[in-house]
Each structure stands twice: as C-alpha cells, then as structure tokens.
Design a protein around this motif. Structure first.
Motif, PDB file in Angstrom:
ATOM      1  N   ARG A  12      -3.986 -10.841   2.753  1.00  0.00           N
ATOM      2  CA  ARG A  12      -4.203  -9.968   3.912  1.00  0.00           C
ATOM      3  C   ARG A  12      -3.465  -8.653   3.701  1.00  0.00           C
ATOM      4  O   ARG A  12      -2.560  -8.563   2.872  1.00  0.00           O
ATOM      5  CB  ARG A  12      -3.749 -10.645   5.203  1.00  0.00           C
ATOM      6  CG  ARG A  12      -2.264 -10.926   5.244  1.00  0.00           C
ATOM      7  CD  ARG A  12      -1.806 -11.322   6.633  1.00  0.00           C
ATOM      8  NE  ARG A  12      -0.423 -11.709   6.676  1.00  0.00           N
ATOM      9  CZ  ARG A  12       0.610 -10.868   6.665  1.00  0.00           C
ATOM     10  NH1 ARG A  12       0.427  -9.568   6.592  1.00  0.00           N
ATOM     11  NH2 ARG A  12       1.855 -11.318   6.712  1.00  0.00           N
ATOM     12  N   GLU A  13      -3.845  -7.641   4.480  1.00  0.00           N
ATOM     13  CA  GLU A  13      -3.173  -6.352   4.392  1.00  0.00           C
ATOM     14  C   GLU A  13      -1.727  -6.482   4.861  1.00  0.00           C
ATOM     15  O   GLU A  13      -1.414  -7.273   5.753  1.00  0.00           O
ATOM     16  CB  GLU A  13      -3.901  -5.315   5.248  1.00  0.00           C
ATOM     17  CG  GLU A  13      -5.233  -4.915   4.663  1.00  0.00           C
ATOM     18  CD  GLU A  13      -5.902  -3.795   5.444  1.00  0.00           C
ATOM     19  OE1 GLU A  13      -5.219  -3.074   6.197  1.00  0.00           O
ATOM     20  OE2 GLU A  13      -7.130  -3.647   5.286  1.00  0.00           O
ATOM     21  N   ILE A  14      -0.874  -5.703   4.237  1.00  0.00           N
ATOM     22  CA  ILE A  14       0.544  -5.712   4.595  1.00  0.00           C
ATOM     23  C   ILE A  14       0.732  -5.186   6.016  1.00  0.00           C
ATOM     24  O   ILE A  14      -0.025  -4.322   6.478  1.00  0.00           O
ATOM     25  CB  ILE A  14       1.370  -4.879   3.577  1.00  0.00           C
ATOM     26  CG1 ILE A  14       2.863  -5.132   3.766  1.00  0.00           C
ATOM     27  CG2 ILE A  14       0.997  -3.403   3.646  1.00  0.00           C
ATOM     28  CD1 ILE A  14       3.732  -4.541   2.668  1.00  0.00           C
ATOM     29  N   ARG A  15       1.735  -5.731   6.690  1.00  0.00           N
ATOM     30  CA  ARG A  15       2.124  -5.271   8.030  1.00  0.00           C
ATOM     31  C   ARG A  15       3.592  -4.856   7.973  1.00  0.00           C
ATOM     32  O   ARG A  15       4.330  -5.285   7.075  1.00  0.00           O
ATOM     33  CB  ARG A  15       1.941  -6.406   9.044  1.00  0.00           C
ATOM     34  CG  ARG A  15       0.498  -6.867   9.158  1.00  0.00           C
ATOM     35  CD  ARG A  15       0.285  -7.843  10.298  1.00  0.00           C
ATOM     36  NE  ARG A  15       0.893  -9.137  10.074  1.00  0.00           N
ATOM     37  CZ  ARG A  15       0.226 -10.293  10.027  1.00  0.00           C
ATOM     38  NH1 ARG A  15      -1.084 -10.312  10.185  1.00  0.00           N
ATOM     39  NH2 ARG A  15       0.867 -11.417   9.839  1.00  0.00           N
ATOM     40  N   PRO A  16       4.039  -4.027   8.929  1.00  0.00           N
ATOM     41  CA  PRO A  16       5.438  -3.556   8.888  1.00  0.00           C
ATOM     42  C   PRO A  16       6.453  -4.695   8.804  1.00  0.00           C
ATOM     43  O   PRO A  16       7.450  -4.576   8.080  1.00  0.00           O
ATOM     44  CB  PRO A  16       5.599  -2.772  10.195  1.00  0.00           C
ATOM     45  CG  PRO A  16       4.217  -2.353  10.564  1.00  0.00           C
ATOM     46  CD  PRO A  16       3.303  -3.442  10.052  1.00  0.00           C
ATOM     47  N   GLU A  17       6.196  -5.777   9.469  1.00  0.00           N
ATOM     48  CA  GLU A  17       7.155  -6.890   9.476  1.00  0.00           C
ATOM     49  C   GLU A  17       7.198  -7.660   8.154  1.00  0.00           C
ATOM     50  O   GLU A  17       8.028  -8.555   7.966  1.00  0.00           O
ATOM     51  CB  GLU A  17       6.872  -7.846  10.645  1.00  0.00           C
ATOM     52  CG  GLU A  17       5.514  -8.500  10.610  1.00  0.00           C
ATOM     53  CD  GLU A  17       4.422  -7.724  11.365  1.00  0.00           C
ATOM     54  OE1 GLU A  17       3.410  -8.361  11.695  1.00  0.00           O
ATOM     55  OE2 GLU A  17       4.571  -6.509  11.599  1.00  0.00           O
ATOM     56  N   ASP A  18       6.329  -7.307   7.205  1.00  0.00           N
ATOM     57  CA  ASP A  18       6.313  -7.963   5.893  1.00  0.00           C
ATOM     58  C   ASP A  18       7.262  -7.311   4.895  1.00  0.00           C
ATOM     59  O   ASP A  18       7.487  -7.855   3.803  1.00  0.00           O
ATOM     60  CB  ASP A  18       4.903  -7.921   5.288  1.00  0.00           C
ATOM     61  CG  ASP A  18       3.872  -8.657   6.122  1.00  0.00           C
ATOM     62  OD1 ASP A  18       4.227  -9.675   6.754  1.00  0.00           O
ATOM     63  OD2 ASP A  18       2.710  -8.211   6.125  1.00  0.00           O
ATOM     64  N   ASN A  19       7.805  -6.151   5.222  1.00  0.00           N
ATOM     65  CA  ASN A  19       8.601  -5.387   4.256  1.00  0.00           C
ATOM     66  C   ASN A  19       9.710  -6.209   3.610  1.00  0.00           C
ATOM     67  O   ASN A  19       9.840  -6.239   2.381  1.00  0.00           O
ATOM     68  CB  ASN A  19       9.196  -4.136   4.907  1.00  0.00           C
ATOM     69  CG  ASN A  19       8.212  -2.993   4.954  1.00  0.00           C
ATOM     70  OD1 ASN A  19       7.213  -2.963   4.253  1.00  0.00           O
ATOM     71  ND2 ASN A  19       8.486  -2.025   5.824  1.00  0.00           N
ATOM     72  N   TYR A  52       5.188  -1.207   3.429  1.00  0.00           N
ATOM     73  CA  TYR A  52       4.159  -0.922   4.430  1.00  0.00           C
ATOM     74  C   TYR A  52       4.015   0.590   4.604  1.00  0.00           C
ATOM     75  O   TYR A  52       2.908   1.127   4.582  1.00  0.00           O
ATOM     76  CB  TYR A  52       4.463  -1.582   5.777  1.00  0.00           C
ATOM     77  CG  TYR A  52       3.503  -1.111   6.842  1.00  0.00           C
ATOM     78  CD1 TYR A  52       2.238  -1.676   6.944  1.00  0.00           C
ATOM     79  CD2 TYR A  52       3.837  -0.060   7.697  1.00  0.00           C
ATOM     80  CE1 TYR A  52       1.323  -1.211   7.881  1.00  0.00           C
ATOM     81  CE2 TYR A  52       2.933   0.411   8.633  1.00  0.00           C
ATOM     82  CZ  TYR A  52       1.682  -0.165   8.719  1.00  0.00           C
ATOM     83  OH  TYR A  52       0.780   0.304   9.642  1.00  0.00           O
ATOM     84  N   GLN A  53       5.124   1.271   4.776  1.00  0.00           N
ATOM     85  CA  GLN A  53       5.088   2.710   4.994  1.00  0.00           C
ATOM     86  C   GLN A  53       4.547   3.448   3.757  1.00  0.00           C
ATOM     87  O   GLN A  53       3.799   4.414   3.874  1.00  0.00           O
ATOM     88  CB  GLN A  53       6.479   3.233   5.367  1.00  0.00           C
ATOM     89  CG  GLN A  53       6.956   2.793   6.730  1.00  0.00           C
ATOM     90  CD  GLN A  53       7.455   1.337   6.795  1.00  0.00           C
ATOM     91  OE1 GLN A  53       7.568   0.641   5.791  1.00  0.00           O
ATOM     92  NE2 GLN A  53       7.741   0.881   8.003  1.00  0.00           N
ATOM     93  N   ASP A  56       0.759   2.920   3.681  1.00  0.00           N
ATOM     94  CA  ASP A  56       0.052   3.339   4.896  1.00  0.00           C
ATOM     95  C   ASP A  56      -0.329   4.809   4.761  1.00  0.00           C
ATOM     96  O   ASP A  56       0.009   5.643   5.591  1.00  0.00           O
ATOM     97  CB  ASP A  56       0.940   3.101   6.127  1.00  0.00           C
ATOM     98  CG  ASP A  56       0.185   3.334   7.426  1.00  0.00           C
ATOM     99  OD1 ASP A  56      -1.047   3.115   7.456  1.00  0.00           O
ATOM    100  OD2 ASP A  56       0.835   3.737   8.412  1.00  0.00           O
ATOM    101  N   TRP A  63      -1.720  -5.509  -0.258  1.00  0.00           N
ATOM    102  CA  TRP A  63      -1.997  -6.819   0.326  1.00  0.00           C
ATOM    103  C   TRP A  63      -0.856  -7.762   0.000  1.00  0.00           C
ATOM    104  O   TRP A  63      -0.273  -7.706  -1.091  1.00  0.00           O
ATOM    105  CB  TRP A  63      -3.287  -7.394  -0.244  1.00  0.00           C
ATOM    106  CG  TRP A  63      -4.484  -6.543   0.052  1.00  0.00           C
ATOM    107  CD1 TRP A  63      -5.298  -6.622   1.147  1.00  0.00           C
ATOM    108  CD2 TRP A  63      -4.998  -5.471  -0.745  1.00  0.00           C
ATOM    109  NE1 TRP A  63      -6.281  -5.663   1.082  1.00  0.00           N
ATOM    110  CE2 TRP A  63      -6.114  -4.940  -0.070  1.00  0.00           C
ATOM    111  CE3 TRP A  63      -4.616  -4.892  -1.950  1.00  0.00           C
ATOM    112  CZ2 TRP A  63      -6.866  -3.883  -0.567  1.00  0.00           C
ATOM    113  CZ3 TRP A  63      -5.357  -3.833  -2.443  1.00  0.00           C
ATOM    114  CH2 TRP A  63      -6.463  -3.338  -1.769  1.00  0.00           C
TER     115      TRP A  63
END
Length: 167
Positions: A12-19, A52-53, A56, A63
C-alpha cells in the motif's frame, strides 16, 4: 493490493504514520547485510525518518509492505535528481527476511515501474551494491541492464552497481 494469499501481505502507499516503522526496516536490513558505517558504508540519510514527506511530491511514490499488520518492507520511485525529466529512480527497496523469496519485491518493483510509466517516465535508473546479489538478480530479471557508471546526482557513493531500464 494483496500479494500472497498464504500470509497476510499487503502493498500500500506510505502514510505519515509509517515513517518510523519503514526507517526501522531500512536500518535493520542495512545492518543485516553489513551496510553500516563500521564496514565503511555511508549510512547518513537525512530523509530516512521522513519518507512520507519525501515521496509526497509530484511524480514520486513510495509503497510499504505490511505483513500480518506490521511494516516489513518498502520501495519507491522518484525523478532522478540531476537527470532528464524522463528518468526516474527506483529507490529504497528494503525487505525483512520474512518477505524474501515470496515474490513480494518483484511485485512491488513491477507496480513501481507501471506507475513510473503512467507518470511519463521513459527510463528507470537504480543503484545498488554488488554484495546484494539477490537484489541485482531481481533487477536483471525485471529487465534492468548494467550501465558503465552513475547517472544523475544521487549521493550514493557506496553503490557501484548502476542499472537502467527502458520503460
């Protein structure tokens, strides 16, 4: 996108909380393969804790791979810094041991290359190190060809294997 029905694996695509989790994976895998400062490798990456940043951005994507609800790998694409706008780079492909040998890296790379094409890239570049023999083999199977030297300005001074694929 589910990858393997025998285990709970999801790309899945990365989200901020995955950093933090993906940074931990990258550090652990690097250490596992001896890609550490004490072995002469440059390990300072100012973006590692904020992927993520970093991804983005237009034409970039990253991912993560969840295995049983935990981040266990990842990879992405971004425009190749210092190169033509038509060239992207396959970046930060790292996988915990539990994911290896299941086709997950291959699936993620294919997904990344498909997205790269859809975003207007005509070539995909990558750098790695010769000690990562399974990674080099994967890239060769995906159609990457060895080239004579580095492209762009990646800052990866330790990566002596340079490869390019026409998309």
């Amino acid at each position: 996108m589910p990858v393997n029905s025998s285990t709970d694996i999801l790309i899945r695509e990365i989200r901020p909380e995955d950093n933090a989790a993906i940074a931990e994976v990258i550090r652990a895998v690097s250490a596992e393969f001896g890609l550490t400062a004490d072995k002469g490798y440059t390990v300072s990456d100012p973006n590692l804790d904020s992927l993520y940043q970093l991804y983005d951005e237009p034409r970039s994507a990253y991912w993560v791979i969840e295995q049983d609800g935990r981040i266990a790998g990842g990879g992405g694409i971004a425009p190749l810094c210092g190169a033509a706008a038509s060239v992207c780079e396959l970046q930060k492909m790292y996988f915990m041991k539990s994911l290896r040998g299941q086709g997950v890296a291959y699936s993620l790379a294919l997904q990344a290359l498909t997205v790269a094409r859809s975003r207007g890239f005509t070539h995909c570049y990558l750098e790695t190190t010769a000690s990562l023999t399974r990674a080099v083999s994967l890239y060769e199977r995906l159609g990457f060809e060895h080239i004579g030297g580095p492209m762009g300005s990646t800052g990866h001074v330790d990566c002596e294997v340079t490869m390019l694929k026409t998309l």
